[in-house]
Design an enzyme around this catalytic site. Structure first.
Site, PDB file in Angstrom:
ATOM      1  N   ASP A  45       0.828  -1.229   0.000  1.00 31.14           N
ATOM      2  CA  ASP A  45       0.000   0.000   0.000  1.00 31.14           C
ATOM      3  C   ASP A  45       0.854   1.267   0.000  1.00 31.14           C
ATOM      4  O   ASP A  45       0.584   2.214  -0.730  1.00 31.14           O
ATOM      5  CB  ASP A  45      -1.059  -0.003   1.114  1.00 31.14           C
ATOM      6  CG  ASP A  45      -0.524  -0.077   2.534  1.00 31.14           C
ATOM      7  OD1 ASP A  45       0.687  -0.284   2.721  1.00 31.14           O
ATOM      8  OD2 ASP A  45      -1.345   0.072   3.467  1.00 31.14           O
ATOM      9  N   SER A 136      -6.024  -0.368  15.471  1.00 28.48           N
ATOM     10  CA  SER A 136      -5.818   1.088  15.525  1.00 28.48           C
ATOM     11  C   SER A 136      -6.653   1.809  14.476  1.00 28.48           C
ATOM     12  O   SER A 136      -7.286   2.833  14.780  1.00 28.48           O
ATOM     13  CB  SER A 136      -4.342   1.442  15.387  1.00 28.48           C
ATOM     14  OG  SER A 136      -3.723   0.640  14.424  1.00 28.48           O
ATOM     15  N   ASP A 180      -5.660  -0.094   5.823  1.00 31.87           N
ATOM     16  CA  ASP A 180      -6.495  -0.452   6.977  1.00 31.87           C
ATOM     17  C   ASP A 180      -7.649   0.528   7.158  1.00 31.87           C
ATOM     18  O   ASP A 180      -8.796   0.133   7.364  1.00 31.87           O
ATOM     19  CB  ASP A 180      -5.644  -0.474   8.258  1.00 31.87           C
ATOM     20  CG  ASP A 180      -4.468  -1.418   8.133  1.00 31.87           C
ATOM     21  OD1 ASP A 180      -4.459  -2.239   7.196  1.00 31.87           O
ATOM     22  OD2 ASP A 180      -3.551  -1.325   8.969  1.00 31.87           O
TER      23      ASP A 180
HETATM   24  C1  GLA Z   1      -0.001  -2.470   8.441  1.00 37.54           C
HETATM   25  C2  GLA Z   1      -0.241  -1.086   7.894  1.00 37.54           C
HETATM   26  C3  GLA Z   1      -0.809  -1.139   6.481  1.00 37.54           C
HETATM   27  C4  GLA Z   1       0.037  -2.052   5.588  1.00 37.54           C
HETATM   28  C5  GLA Z   1       0.314  -3.377   6.280  1.00 37.54           C
HETATM   29  C6  GLA Z   1       1.267  -4.242   5.483  1.00 37.54           C
HETATM   30  O1  GLA Z   1      -1.215  -3.138   8.624  1.00 37.54           O
HETATM   31  O2  GLA Z   1      -1.150  -0.385   8.722  1.00 37.54           O
HETATM   32  O3  GLA Z   1      -0.895   0.159   5.953  1.00 37.54           O
HETATM   33  O4  GLA Z   1       1.210  -1.422   5.195  1.00 37.54           O
HETATM   34  O5  GLA Z   1       0.850  -3.205   7.574  1.00 37.54           O
HETATM   35  O6  GLA Z   1       0.686  -4.618   4.293  1.00 37.54           O
END
Ligand code: GLA
Length: 397
Positions: A45, A136, A180
Site C-alpha cells: 500500500d 488502531s 487499513d
Molecule cells: C499495516 C499497515 C498497512 C500495511 C500493512 C502491510 O497493517 O497499517 O498500511 O502497510 O501493515 O501490508
C-alpha cells in the site's frame, strides 16, 4: 471462535448506551468501525500498489455525546486509564497511550479546519490488539465518525479514511499506508476490496460462496510503531531512487515493471533487491488473486497466497517462526483453500480460506498442530467479510 449478527450489534448498542449513561448521565450516539484481514497485497500500500483486504466482524465502538465545554473526556471498557484533555491544548505528539489514536484524529480534524466540540467518549474495542487485525484503524475511524457527528460534519468515507491515516502518520508516528483505514470505511459484506492505493479506486471482489475466513492468532505480538516497519519503507524508497536512475518517470515501486527489475536486480544492494522484488511481484500476485477469486479458481488462489507468504518470509523478512508454523500447519487440512500471514508481520495472525463445512474442524486442528510445535495456545476466529464503518441504529432516548 467468533460470530457476529445484527442482533449482536443491537445488544452491543444497549450495553454501551447503559454504560455511557451511568458514566456521563447522557444518551450517546454510537459509531462502529471494523478490523480487517488482508487476503493478499502485503506491504504494497505504501508503494502505491494494490491490496485485497476484507473488513471482519470484530469492531471498535465509540459512544459519544457533546459537552458544554471544550474538553475531550475519554473512557474505555477494555483499555486502561481515563483521559481528560482540553481541545485547545491537545498534546502536539503522541503520549504513548491508546488514547493517541483518538487524540491524533481530533488534532487532524482541527488542523483541517473542523470546529470540534467538547465530547464525552466511551470506547468499546473488540478487535484483538497487536494481532495485525488493525485495531488502531478501527479506533481511528470510529472516533472520526463520532467526533464529526457532533457538528453534523459530513465527509465522504474515503476522506475519513485519509484523515485517519494522516493521524496515524503524523501524530502516532507510524508511517502506515492507506489499506487499513480504507477497508474499515469502505468494506462490504461478502466481499474483499481490490484497492489501487494510488488512485484510491476500488473494486469489490466477491468471496466465493461457501468459503469462510479462518483467522489464526499466533498470540505473538508486533508493534508497528517500532522501527522495522518504517525501515522497510525507507528501503523501498531507496529502491525507487535506484530505479529512477534507469527510468526517471518512476515515482514508486508500483511503477517498476518486472522486466526492469530483472534487468537491474544485480545492480541493487542485496537487501534492497529483496525488498523491491517482493513488492513488485506482490502487486502482480494481488491482481492475479482478484482475477482468480472472481473466476472461482481456488487452486490458483492457494498458490498465490503461498507465494506471498514465502516472499514475505524470505524477501521482505517480516514473518517470524510462529507465523511460519501456523502457515505450514494449515497444509493438507480438509477444506483448506489457501493461507498466509496477514498484516504488517512480526507476529499476529494468518488468514485462511476454508470451505465452510470444514471450517470449525480446521480451526480445531490447526490450533492443535500449532500448540504442539510451539507450546503456545493460539486463538482462532471464524469470520465472514462484513460491512465497513457506520452509525449503529439510534435508540429512542
Ligand atoms: C499495516 C499497515 C498497512 C500495511 C500493512 C502491510 O497493517 O497499517 O498500511 O502497510 O501493515 O501490508
Amino acid at each position: 471462535m467468533y460470530g457476529h449478527s445484527g442482533l449482536n450489534k443491537i445488544m452491543k448498542a444497549r450495553d454501551l448506551t447503559e454504560h455511557f449513561r451511568k458514566l456521563f448521565h447522557e444518551h450517546p450516539r454510537i459509531f462502529r468501525a471494523p478490523g480487517r484481514v488482508n487476503l493478499i497485497g502485503e506491504h504494497t500500500d505504501y508503494n502505491d500498489g494494490f491490496v485485497l483486504p476484507a473488513a471482519v466482524a470484530f469492531s471498535t465502538y465509540v459512544a459519544v455525546a457533546a459537552r458544554p465545554d471544550s474538553k475531550l473526556v475519554i473512557h474505555s471498557e477494555e483499555f486502561p486509564g481515563n483521559f481528560d484533555f482540553d481541545l485547545d491544548h491537545l498534546p502536539a505528539q503522541r503520549t504513548g497511550s491508546w488514547c493517541d489514536y483518538v487524540l491524533g484524529v481530533a488534532s487532524v480534524l482541527r488542523q483541517r479546519g473542523h470546529q470540534l466540540r467538547g465530547a464525552n467518549l466511551l470506547v468499546h474495542g473488540e478487535v484483538p490488539i497487536g494481532a495485525g487485525l488493525s485495531s488502531s484503524a478501527a479506533l481511528e475511524v470510529a472516533t472520526a465518525l463520532a467526533l464529526m457527528s457532533l457538528d453534523e460534519t459530513q465527509l465522504p468515507l474515503t476522506e475519513v479514511a485519509q484523515l485517519c491515516r494522516q493521524a496515524e502518520n503524523t501524530f502516532v508516528g507510524a508511517r502506515v499506508g492507506i489499506m487499513d483505514q480504507f477497508v474499515a470505511c469502505m468494506g462490504k459484506a461478502g466481499h474483499a476490496l481490490l484497492l489501487d492505493c494510488r488512485s484510491l479506486k476500488f473494486q469489490l471482489i466477491p468471496i466465493p460462496a461457501g468459503i469462510e475466513l479462518v483467522v489464526c492468532n499466533t498470540m505473538t505480538k508486533h508493534d508497528l510503531a517500532t522501527g522495522a516497519y518504517n525501515t522497510r519503507r525507507e528501503e523501498c524508497e531507496e529502491g525507487v531512487r535506484y530505479f529512477q536512475k534507469w527510468n526517471p518517470a518512476i515515482r514508486a515501486l508500483r511503477d517498476v515493471p518486472v522486466e526492469l527489475l530483472n534487468e537491474h536486480i544485480s545492480d541493487l544492494p542485496p537487501t534492497i533487491a529483496k525488498r523491491c522484488s517482493h513488492v513488485i511481484h506482490e502487486n502482480q500476485r494481488t491482481l492475479e488473486t482478484a482475477r482468480a477469486l472472481t473466476a472461482g479458481d481456488l487452486d490458483e488462489v492457494e498458490k498465490l497466497m503461498r507465494a506471498s507468504h514465502d516472499s514475505l518470509r524470505d524477501l521482505y523478512e517480516v514473518s517470524c517462526r510462529e507465523l511460519d508454523v501456523m502457515v505450514e500447519s494449515a497444509e493438507g487440512l480438509p477444506g483448506f483453500c489457501g493461507g498466509r500471514m496477514t498484516g504488517g508481520g512480526f507476529g499476529g495472525c494468518t488468514v485462511n480460506l476454508v470451505r465452510q463445512e470444514h471450517a470449525a474442524n480446521f480451526a480445531r486442528e490447526i490450533a492443535e498442530r500449532y500448540q504442539q510445535k510451539t507450546g503456545i495456545n493460539p486463538r482462532t476466529y471464524l469470520c465472514t467479510a462484513e460491512d465497513g464503518a457506520g452509525e449503529l441504529q439510534r435508540e429512542p432516548d
